[in-house]
Design a protein around this motif. Structure first.
Motif, PDB file in Angstrom:
ATOM      1  N   PHE A  64       7.100  -1.122  32.977  1.00  0.00           N
ATOM      2  CA  PHE A  64       7.903  -2.085  32.215  1.00  0.00           C
ATOM      3  C   PHE A  64       7.320  -2.331  30.833  1.00  0.00           C
ATOM      4  O   PHE A  64       8.062  -2.468  29.845  1.00  0.00           O
ATOM      5  CB  PHE A  64       8.022  -3.397  32.994  1.00  0.00           C
ATOM      6  N   PHE A  65       5.990  -2.368  30.744  1.00  0.00           N
ATOM      7  CA  PHE A  65       5.363  -2.577  29.442  1.00  0.00           C
ATOM      8  C   PHE A  65       5.683  -1.423  28.499  1.00  0.00           C
ATOM      9  O   PHE A  65       6.036  -1.634  27.331  1.00  0.00           O
ATOM     10  CB  PHE A  65       3.848  -2.712  29.595  1.00  0.00           C
ATOM     11  N   CYS A  66       5.582  -0.183  28.994  1.00  0.00           N
ATOM     12  CA  CYS A  66       5.836   0.979  28.143  1.00  0.00           C
ATOM     13  C   CYS A  66       7.320   1.109  27.795  1.00  0.00           C
ATOM     14  O   CYS A  66       7.663   1.539  26.683  1.00  0.00           O
ATOM     15  CB  CYS A  66       5.333   2.248  28.818  1.00  0.00           C
ATOM     16  N   ALA A  67       8.233   0.735  28.720  1.00  0.00           N
ATOM     17  CA  ALA A  67       9.663   0.755  28.409  1.00  0.00           C
ATOM     18  C   ALA A  67       9.961  -0.217  27.275  1.00  0.00           C
ATOM     19  O   ALA A  67      10.725   0.095  26.345  1.00  0.00           O
ATOM     20  CB  ALA A  67      10.473   0.394  29.655  1.00  0.00           C
ATOM     21  N   PHE A  68       9.352  -1.402  27.333  1.00  0.00           N
ATOM     22  CA  PHE A  68       9.502  -2.381  26.247  1.00  0.00           C
ATOM     23  C   PHE A  68       8.884  -1.842  24.964  1.00  0.00           C
ATOM     24  O   PHE A  68       9.446  -2.003  23.868  1.00  0.00           O
ATOM     25  CB  PHE A  68       8.833  -3.701  26.656  1.00  0.00           C
ATOM     26  N   LEU A  69       7.742  -1.166  25.091  1.00  0.00           N
ATOM     27  CA  LEU A  69       7.049  -0.623  23.927  1.00  0.00           C
ATOM     28  C   LEU A  69       7.884   0.448  23.232  1.00  0.00           C
ATOM     29  O   LEU A  69       7.964   0.477  21.995  1.00  0.00           O
ATOM     30  CB  LEU A  69       5.698  -0.050  24.352  1.00  0.00           C
ATOM     31  N   TRP A  70       8.531   1.334  24.016  1.00  0.00           N
ATOM     32  CA  TRP A  70       9.384   2.356  23.409  1.00  0.00           C
ATOM     33  C   TRP A  70      10.505   1.711  22.596  1.00  0.00           C
ATOM     34  O   TRP A  70      10.846   2.190  21.501  1.00  0.00           O
ATOM     35  CB  TRP A  70       9.994   3.261  24.475  1.00  0.00           C
ATOM     36  N   THR A  71      11.091   0.636  23.116  1.00  0.00           N
ATOM     37  CA  THR A  71      12.168  -0.045  22.402  1.00  0.00           C
ATOM     38  C   THR A  71      11.676  -0.597  21.078  1.00  0.00           C
ATOM     39  O   THR A  71      12.343  -0.480  20.043  1.00  0.00           O
ATOM     40  CB  THR A  71      12.749  -1.177  23.272  1.00  0.00           C
ATOM     41  N   ARG A  75      12.692   0.571  17.222  1.00  0.00           N
ATOM     42  CA  ARG A  75      13.186  -0.375  16.225  1.00  0.00           C
ATOM     43  C   ARG A  75      12.326  -0.351  14.966  1.00  0.00           C
ATOM     44  O   ARG A  75      12.840  -0.391  13.841  1.00  0.00           O
ATOM     45  CB  ARG A  75      13.216  -1.784  16.815  1.00  0.00           C
ATOM     46  N   GLY A  76      11.002  -0.274  15.163  1.00  0.00           N
ATOM     47  CA  GLY A  76      10.105  -0.246  14.021  1.00  0.00           C
ATOM     48  C   GLY A  76      10.301   1.006  13.174  1.00  0.00           C
ATOM     49  O   GLY A  76      10.383   0.923  11.937  1.00  0.00           O
ATOM     50  N   LEU A  77      10.389   2.171  13.818  1.00  0.00           N
ATOM     51  CA  LEU A  77      10.594   3.417  13.077  1.00  0.00           C
ATOM     52  C   LEU A  77      11.961   3.442  12.401  1.00  0.00           C
ATOM     53  O   LEU A  77      12.099   3.966  11.287  1.00  0.00           O
ATOM     54  CB  LEU A  77      10.450   4.611  14.017  1.00  0.00           C
ATOM     55  N   THR A  78      12.958   2.879  13.070  1.00  0.00           N
ATOM     56  CA  THR A  78      14.303   2.859  12.490  1.00  0.00           C
ATOM     57  C   THR A  78      14.333   2.060  11.198  1.00  0.00           C
ATOM     58  O   THR A  78      14.895   2.500  10.183  1.00  0.00           O
ATOM     59  CB  THR A  78      15.307   2.271  13.496  1.00  0.00           C
ATOM     60  N   GLU A  79      13.719   0.869  11.222  1.00  0.00           N
ATOM     61  CA  GLU A  79      13.752  -0.004  10.045  1.00  0.00           C
ATOM     62  C   GLU A  79      12.811   0.463   8.938  1.00  0.00           C
ATOM     63  O   GLU A  79      13.146   0.366   7.754  1.00  0.00           O
ATOM     64  CB  GLU A  79      13.404  -1.440  10.457  1.00  0.00           C
ATOM     65  N   SER A  80      11.657   0.982   9.316  1.00  0.00           N
ATOM     66  CA  SER A  80      10.646   1.301   8.306  1.00  0.00           C
ATOM     67  C   SER A  80      10.696   2.750   7.817  1.00  0.00           C
ATOM     68  O   SER A  80      10.193   3.052   6.734  1.00  0.00           O
ATOM     69  CB  SER A  80       9.243   1.021   8.861  1.00  0.00           C
ATOM     70  N   GLN A 155       7.502   9.610  30.496  1.00  0.00           N
ATOM     71  CA  GLN A 155       8.894   9.940  30.755  1.00  0.00           C
ATOM     72  C   GLN A 155       9.628   8.829  31.506  1.00  0.00           C
ATOM     73  O   GLN A 155      10.769   8.487  31.174  1.00  0.00           O
ATOM     74  CB  GLN A 155       8.978  11.241  31.553  1.00  0.00           C
ATOM     75  N   GLY A 156       8.990   8.272  32.528  1.00  0.00           N
ATOM     76  CA  GLY A 156       9.651   7.230  33.300  1.00  0.00           C
ATOM     77  C   GLY A 156       9.972   6.013  32.452  1.00  0.00           C
ATOM     78  O   GLY A 156      11.089   5.478  32.500  1.00  0.00           O
ATOM     79  N   SER A 157       9.025   5.559  31.649  1.00  0.00           N
ATOM     80  CA  SER A 157       9.257   4.388  30.807  1.00  0.00           C
ATOM     81  C   SER A 157      10.291   4.684  29.725  1.00  0.00           C
ATOM     82  O   SER A 157      11.080   3.811  29.353  1.00  0.00           O
ATOM     83  CB  SER A 157       7.944   3.917  30.175  1.00  0.00           C
ATOM     84  N   PHE A 158      10.322   5.935  29.233  1.00  0.00           N
ATOM     85  CA  PHE A 158      11.319   6.278  28.217  1.00  0.00           C
ATOM     86  C   PHE A 158      12.730   6.199  28.795  1.00  0.00           C
ATOM     87  O   PHE A 158      13.651   5.706  28.137  1.00  0.00           O
ATOM     88  CB  PHE A 158      11.060   7.672  27.667  1.00  0.00           C
ATOM     89  N   HIS A 161      13.760   2.693  29.144  1.00  0.00           N
ATOM     90  CA  HIS A 161      14.215   2.240  27.822  1.00  0.00           C
ATOM     91  C   HIS A 161      15.597   2.805  27.492  1.00  0.00           C
ATOM     92  O   HIS A 161      16.439   2.109  26.905  1.00  0.00           O
ATOM     93  CB  HIS A 161      13.190   2.686  26.765  1.00  0.00           C
ATOM     94  N   SER A 162      15.856   4.055  27.888  1.00  0.00           N
ATOM     95  CA  SER A 162      17.106   4.724  27.509  1.00  0.00           C
ATOM     96  C   SER A 162      18.328   4.093  28.154  1.00  0.00           C
ATOM     97  O   SER A 162      19.425   4.133  27.582  1.00  0.00           O
ATOM     98  CB  SER A 162      17.026   6.212  27.869  1.00  0.00           C
ATOM     99  N   ILE A 163      18.178   3.534  29.359  1.00  0.00           N
ATOM    100  CA  ILE A 163      19.312   2.842  29.990  1.00  0.00           C
ATOM    101  C   ILE A 163      19.751   1.687  29.117  1.00  0.00           C
ATOM    102  O   ILE A 163      20.947   1.497  28.844  1.00  0.00           O
ATOM    103  CB  ILE A 163      18.926   2.357  31.405  1.00  0.00           C
ATOM    104  N   TYR A 164      18.780   0.903  28.650  1.00  0.00           N
ATOM    105  CA  TYR A 164      19.087  -0.204  27.735  1.00  0.00           C
ATOM    106  C   TYR A 164      19.619   0.325  26.412  1.00  0.00           C
ATOM    107  O   TYR A 164      20.611  -0.193  25.874  1.00  0.00           O
ATOM    108  CB  TYR A 164      17.813  -1.033  27.507  1.00  0.00           C
TER     109      TYR A 164
END
Length: 367
Positions: A64-71, A75-80, A155-158, A161-164
């Motif tokens: 769960f921590f890594c899924a949140f981290l990927w999100t 977002r950070g890479l998208t904006e910056s 992979q699992g955490s990604f 994240h991808s479902i969200y």
């Protein structure tokens, strides 16, 4: 977790079967296993789950921590980075809106596929060249090698994240609902294969699916870039055509040839030869077969796209909805599902601008 498998199994490598061998032997073995399973049912499944599933609260928390981290990383890479690049390249508004999604997925899948390639071809693992070896020395609750456990966490955490992301961050397309199903099946495969120690199979599945996502996102980015700043860029047009052609070829080769003949044959036939009482045999094979069906479903999009290109007609994205003003959005086709496991996955698409396609394929995507 341990550092590596202790034994690579027998030296002799079983030759890869053909489609006919897969269908006849797999159906015979599965039907025989079904007839022999006189006590199969809910009660046995519950007991098997309790006896053979091994996963800790720490591993769940890391997921769960890594899924949140990927999100947050996306977002950070998208904006910056990605949005400023889209502005600097002066992409058309509709392309600038989709470019960050493709750029993010290209970065991730390049990283993940490179790591699975390293595991399969630059370590002592023989899973690609000898698929039945994924079940050699299998034991319930066996240690997962650290290098494979890292791949599973990534992979699992990604895919969590991808479902969200598919629902709340990506552009919605006609097959987005299928993509959500794909991500759920992939995440189920990743989670249960880890818990039941079928991690060797998982690494092989991820390797065979992630390469298509790299080609898909690379092609889409070049489609966006070929019309930037109101001009036309031949190099990006050529790269997009090359990318879409290689995407079509490798989709068939990796997902419809190697995946069933290497993975499904090993899980349907070789698994019972190595471990006669292997747990959840039908459950895992049902998930893998569902992944294959989704691969075939998306391949039909590719075939339709190629037929349109060969006829030199306008190529409109059969997955996109019409814009509010009634005009079609950017055209094209292709996609992936990441099975994960998760799939893939599975699926993606190649889209072309709403113009005549010259010398091959142009594209836009959404897996």
């Amino acid at each position: 977790m341990s550092s590596h498998s202790e034994d690579t199994g027998p030296v002799e490598v079983e030759p890869m079967p053909g489609y006919l061998d897969l269908i006849t032997r797999a159906s015979t073995v599965m039907l025989g296993a079904w007839r022999d399973c006189s006590s199969c049912g809910l009660e046995l499944s519950k007991r098997t789950l309790l006896d053979n599933a091994y996963i800790t609260l720490t591993e769940i928390a890391l997921f769960f921590f890594c899924a949140f981290l990927w999100t947050q990383v996306r977002r950070g890479l998208t904006e910056s980075l990605f949005k400023p690049l889209a502005q600097w390249w002066r992409l058309m508004p509709k392309d600038a809106a989709k470019m960050p999604e493709s750029a993010w997925k290209l970065v991730f899948y390049t990283m993940s596929w490179s790591y699975s390639t390293y595991l399969l071809f630059f370590t002592s693992y023989s899973f690609f060249h000898d698929p039945p070896s994924v079940f050699y020395n299998w034991k319930s609750g066996m240690s997962v090698p650290t290098d494979i456990a890292i791949a599973y966490l990534i992979q699992g955490s990604f895919y969590g994240h991808s479902i969200y992301a598919t629902v709340y961050m990506d552009a919605w397309r006609k097959d987005s609902a299928v993509m959500v199903v794909h991500h759920i099946i992939t995440l189920a495969l990743i989670s249960f294969s880890y818990a039941f120690r079928y991690h060797n199979v998982g690494i092989l599945v991820l390797f065979l699916h992630d390469i298509n996502d790299i080609q898909l996102e690379f092609t889409k980015l070049n489609v966006y870039l070929k019309s930037r700043g109101g001009g036309y860029f031949l190099l990006n047009d050529i790269l997009s055509n090359m990318g879409s052609v290689s995407f079509s070829i490798t989709w068939f080769w990796f997902r419809l040839y190697w995946f069933p003949l290497k993975v499904l044959y090993a899980t349907c036939v070789s698994s019972l030869q190595s471990v006669p009482s292997i747990p959840f045999y039908f459950f895992f094979n049902a998930l893998l077969l569902a992944l294959l069906l989704m691969n075939i479903y998306w391949f039909l999009f590719i075939v339709v796209f190629v037929v349109k290109v060969l006829k030199m007609k306008e190529v409109n994205d059969v997955r996109e909805y019409e814009d509010e003003d009634g005009n079609k959005t950017a055209a094209g086709l292709l996609r992936r599902p990441q099975a994960e496991n998760n799939d893939d996955g599975a699926g993606h698409h190649i889209s072309a601008q709403g113009k005549h396609v010259q010398n091959g394929i142009t594209k836009d995507k959404h897996l």
